[in-house]
Design a protein around this motif. Structure first.
Motif: not given
Length: 206
Positions: A83-89, A131-134, A136-144
């Protein structure tokens, strides 16, 4: 392998649910579970820092019913509408759920996750933001770092709201041109996306 499928679809009628369930049903692993976030009341992180010493969120809502499942999962299938994909992802339902993972990363990450499969359904071709935001979430913040992605084309709201043929800010007209007539043949149904269905069936089957 413990496989957890999470759908962030708030309607219960979208491609998100279908694709998450397709991956689970065709998985070679038998220890699987499907959870729909629309059936839960999970609010956002309140930034209270009460979780620092215990790695347990003190906000009283349905996060408490899924916290242990998130911690135990070795493979996560996360289905997200944009939803609002270009802005929020990603949509707010999924965002609130992921914010609550903050309590699981104090004094070392408290997860067993080895792999994440992202299922992104985007009507406006804005899946790259999600895809970019998620990642980042998994790789940087949770080590996956083992992350695979399945993208499905969804229906933009302007195709289904009833005003898409005449609204002055219709994205459907921008996509399909002036004089647009919304007919079933232009709707991006899942049945027309055989490659997406096949990828969903095979991704955990071998």
């Amino acid at each position: 392998m413990r496989v957890l499928g999470i759908s962030g679809d708030p309607t219960g009628k979208s491609k998100v649910d279908t694709l998450v369930k397709t991956v689970l049903e065709n998985s070679k692993y038998t220890d699987t579970e499907f959870i729909s976030l629309r059936e839960l009341n999970i609010g956002p992180c309140k930034g209270c820092f009460s979780c620092i010493k215990t790695n347990h969120c003190t906000v009283q809502d349905d996060w408490n019913s899924v916290e242990s499942k998130v911690k135990e999962a070795e493979i996560l299938i996360l289905g997200v509408p944009t939803y609002y994909g270009a802005a929020f992802g990603i949509n707010a339902l999924t965002h609130s759920f992921l914010e609550r993972w903050f309590s699981l990363r104090h004094k070392g990450i408290k997860l067993n996750l080895k792999k994440v499969i992202l299922i992104i359904v985007s009507g406006g071709e804005h899946e790259n933001t999600a895809i970019t935001n998620l990642k980042t979430f998994f790789e940087i913040y949770h080590g996956v770092t083992d992350i695979e992605v399945i993208v499905s084309r969804g229906s933009i709201p302007c195709l289904v709201c009833g005003e898409g043929e005449s609204c002055p800010i219709s994205f459907a007209i921008e996509m399909y041109g002036e004089g647009l007539k919304i007919t079933p043949d232009i709707m991006p149904s899942l049945e027309k996306q055989n490659d997406v269905i096949e990828k969903s069936k095979l991704i955990l089957s071998k």
